[in-house]
Design an enzyme around this catalytic site. Structure first.
Site, PDB file in Angstrom:
ATOM      1  CG  HIS B 267      -1.761   1.191   1.402  1.00 43.73           C
ATOM      2  ND1 HIS B 267      -3.085   1.231   1.048  1.00 43.73           N
ATOM      3  CD2 HIS B 267      -1.470   2.421   1.881  1.00 43.73           C
ATOM      4  CE1 HIS B 267      -3.570   2.447   1.298  1.00 43.73           C
ATOM      5  NE2 HIS B 267      -2.612   3.184   1.817  1.00 43.73           N
ATOM      6  CD  GLU B 268       1.581   3.605   3.758  1.00 45.42           C
ATOM      7  OE1 GLU B 268       1.801   4.692   3.163  1.00 45.42           O
ATOM      8  OE2 GLU B 268       0.555   3.391   4.435  1.00 45.42           O
ATOM      9  CG  HIS B 271       0.483   6.245  -0.672  1.00 47.15           C
ATOM     10  ND1 HIS B 271      -0.493   7.042  -1.209  1.00 47.15           N
ATOM     11  CD2 HIS B 271      -0.118   5.565   0.349  1.00 47.15           C
ATOM     12  CE1 HIS B 271      -1.639   6.854  -0.543  1.00 47.15           C
ATOM     13  NE2 HIS B 271      -1.431   5.965   0.400  1.00 47.15           N
ATOM     14  CD  GLU B 297      -5.616   5.462   0.357  1.00 52.62           C
ATOM     15  OE1 GLU B 297      -4.637   6.202   0.596  1.00 52.62           O
ATOM     16  OE2 GLU B 297      -5.856   4.415   0.998  1.00 52.62           O
TER      17      GLU B 297
END
Lengths: 503, 503
Positions: B267-268, B271, B297
């Site tokens: 997830h990160e 980003h 996001e």
């Protein structure tokens, strides 16, 4: 503490400046610990911006007017008062900064941020050519700094004064001459007897995690507060402080040598106790930033050498070391360790040098810096000049530049005029410890019992409590009643090493 | 790129502002990763000073005049030009900032820095009372922010606009209503069939180091550049960027659950690829800072869910996971892992929620934020209101506040109006992936072969290359030719989970 309106107005004006300086310190810490290589360029810009703002705000008319108002008020006050101390320290720094154009300050910050990364790379590859243009640029900017600050005899004086207020290179020369006159014969006397002391016990395999644990235990015994600080690793050990409640130190581990990480940790720990010991009420004021590097170094050297390389320290620490490294140290004695950590041998790396030859490394750097600044040496000739001096003073020639001229971070940081403060601090450390022993009878026995905190508390009261109120010469007189002098140090050193080497 | 004198003058003026913002980001990263507890108070002051300076410089008359000159120049230019983009994004930010008094901004920065530390403590002890006064203070300041920014229907609109430009809470309500209408029945349909999917394979003992290694390998396959970034740990995973060449992400390891660290890392990582993908020429300009959190996001959700929770991803990653954890995963199949990581179960922690119930967590927060701001709920009543909503939407009641109202860092950071952007991004992720599949035939097969970089490069070209030039609604139309819509997401979700649960 009662604070007048004028004092409060001046502090209100300077607090953001202190914050910016501390923020720049966080960026510096990160750069040397965790930053990925790609981050270098942007970090240089960010650091330059912060440093430029510090400069801009500190030299602004508003700040100067607030200072003048404060100075007016404290004219009659005791020079030892908080307000008078603030005014004096701030005046010193502001005058110095007002002499430097903002562009020169931010150029230097940017250049040194880039140079630090070039230095890491150059050192890893032992290629001076990668670092040379950076050093040339820094030296050029530093000469401009000396020109703006002004000096009487030598540009070096202008630079030394930034790291060691109230001291001149003539004073340094006098002290260094006294030291040379006794250290050179001492090293010569030891040279034919080098094999009388072995450090084989230190040169086994000591896994990294265990070394880190031992360093942590030593720090804890010294009274380092881990709620208000931490230990990390970096290419070159250092201490930095973001407030008295957030003091960072770093070390470097050599798995084939127990001494390196342990003593660099104790050394930085000594610096850190100073920063953690600054009184709360000096926080975010000009008196909360220690500017005398010699004073700072006296704290690290006191712990590293006078304490850390004593028999008493090993009486305390050996059981812990044996618990962590039972195989390597199970059969070792206090005497064996004491002798090992005090082994003298001319070697290449300053930070790994023994107590006796250490100062010779400083003399090399001090003289080269002066020659570079004076224009009698150019950067292209620096590696050869370094090697020649190493051969002359220590009798050894570095095999490559990584073990020679590239070993220290200082020049890449623009810290020229800094090296003599190591020896000033080393000399003061002995003088301070002699005073501590007089005021605290049985201090050595306390150390042997692991009660290192007793010394820390003495330092808290006698040294740390003053913050930046005094310069090194003033503080020395304040605490010991005498000027800084070579005698206690030379007596300490000669007594110790004559016994060790049977001279 | 050709840059006019006016453009260059404006950029010259704003570069130090960008540097200060990035420096504040370094301080924030350190605060959440390595800072000792004692550092909190001084860090709050330092952060407030930096944030205050950003504000001061950005709203200064000089900056505004430079912007007006630039706006004059770009009047006729294409709105897609670099200069026009800079002017538009800067105008938006500066207008917003000029509405906020400097004191309010620095008060909020200081309050949220202190609140973050109180939150860490409150969460560790599960004591809302430790956090409550901080949240009350932050809420009070945030209401003032909304008042200064101005709004038509609800103070929430003013806050949402800071995180998601061009969007209103009315738009959010419409989209969320569409989602609720289909997600609630979907969860209801799954509820009696929860035991059809087991995640037992994930709930073994997976030592920390191995999990870190697996996360690193996933990041590498995605094309995360470790020369320009790094992975650390923190209480709550996050991404922060100090430049496109220094992007930091964090994760948190649960040794009893393989999924947590892996998916938070991916997830990160999503980003981070966005930040690393910002074109070089946008660095230190207003177009280099992504301000739409929904767009951000969409990148993390795309990688975490659409890619990371696909069969194809496990075809690629299972061999690596088996190599690292041979005992735990040696006998596991792709299908077993695919099912396990897609198990649906109403649970307490948002960041551990499955794809289907995740949005219900967002609805809880969104509605509570609106009620707090609107004044129909007070902070004292928040824990109970939280628990009641959890029971209403998810059918479960948190056993304590650590698993309830204290779980997220956002409110402690003053980020109110932020939560809806998670769902906006989640919805956009599906729409983007559908587009990517159309433009890149065989994309799923590439993922199965571990060629995740193919998707990264598509995102680099189609999304990241624009920097902050477009808002979420604009970017969505630019890339997919359509408005943001619920349909692709709902079709993706229903298709996947109907198959998994045999509906």
């Amino acid at each position: 503490m009662e604070r007048s309106a004028r004092l409060e107005a001046f502090l209100e004006r300077t607090r953001p400046v202190m914050d910016l300086g501390r923020a720049a310190a966080v960026l510096g810490w990160d750069q040397n610990t965790y930053m990925p290589p790609g981050g270098a360029e942007a970090r240089a810009e960010q650091t330059a911006t912060l440093t430029g703002l510090v400069h801009e705000r500190l030299v602004s008319d508003e700040t100067v007017h607030a200072l003048e108002a404060l100075e007016e008020e404290v004219k009659g006050a005791s020079p030892g008062s908080f307000a008078a101390g603030v005014a004096r320290v701030a005046r010193r720094e502001i005058d110095q900064m007002r002499k430097l154009p903002g562009k020169l300050v931010s150029d230097l910050a940017r250049a040194s941020s880039l140079a630090q990364n070039a230095w890491v790379e150059a050192r890893a590859q032992s290629r001076f050519d990668l670092f040379r243009p950076h050093l040339e640029h820094i030296l050029d900017l530093t000469r401009q700094v000396a020109g703006h600050l002004g000096y009487q005899d030598h540009p070096y004086d202008a630079l030394l004064d930034r790291f060691e207020p109230d001291m001149t290179s003539a004073q340094v020369d006098r002290l260094f001459d006294q030291l040379k006159a006794r250290l050179v014969p001492l090293v010569e006397a030891i040279r034919p007897r080098l094999d009388r002391v072995s450090d084989a016990v230190l040169r086994q395999s000591f896994p990294r995690d265990g070394q880190f644990q031992l360093g942590n235990e030593a720090l804890r015994a010294m009274g380092f507060d881990f709620q208000r600080g931490r230990l990390d690793t970096s290419a070159h050990p250092f201490t930095t402080s973001f407030s008295r409640n957030d003091v960072r130190i770093t070390t470097r581990v050599d798995e084939q040598n127990l001494a390196y990480a342990l003593y660099s940790t104790i050394h930085e720990g000594g610096h850190a106790l100073y920063e953690q010991g600054i009184p709360e009420e000096l926080e975010r004021t000009p008196l909360g930033d220690i500017i005398s590097l010699g004073l700072h170094e006296s704290q690290s050297r006191l712990w590293e050498n006078v304490v850390g390389r004593s028999r008493e320290f090993w009486q305390f620490v050996l059981p812990a070391a044996q618990r962590i490294f039972p195989q390597q140290l199970g059969g070792a004695s206090v005497e064996e360790l004491y002798r090992a950590v005090n082994r003298v041998e001319p070697s290449f790396i300053r930070t790994e040098a023994d107590e006796v030859t250490y100062n010779l490394h400083i003399f090399v750097r001090y003289e080269l810096e002066r020659d570079l600044l004076g224009g009698t040496l150019d950067v292209a000739g620096l590696p050869e000049a370094w090697n020649a001096k190493m051969e002359a003073y220590l009798g050894i020639r570095p095999p490559d530049d990584a073990k020679g001229v590239l070993q220290d971070i200082h020049w890449s940081q623009g810290s020229i005029g800094y090296f003599p403060t190591y020896t000033l601090g080393t000399v003061l450390a002995a003088q301070l410890f002699r005073q501590a022993e007089q005021e605290e009878p049985g201090l050595r026995d306390s150390i042997a019992r692991g009660e290192l905190v007793r010394l820390k508390e003495w330092l808290n009261r006698r040294v740390h409590a003053h913050g930046a109120r005094y310069t090194l010469p003033e503080m020395t007189r304040e605490i010991t009643g005498r000027d800084l002098e070579a005698a206690p140090y030379l007596e300490y050193l000669e007594g110790k090493y004559r016994e060790l080497y049977g001279l």
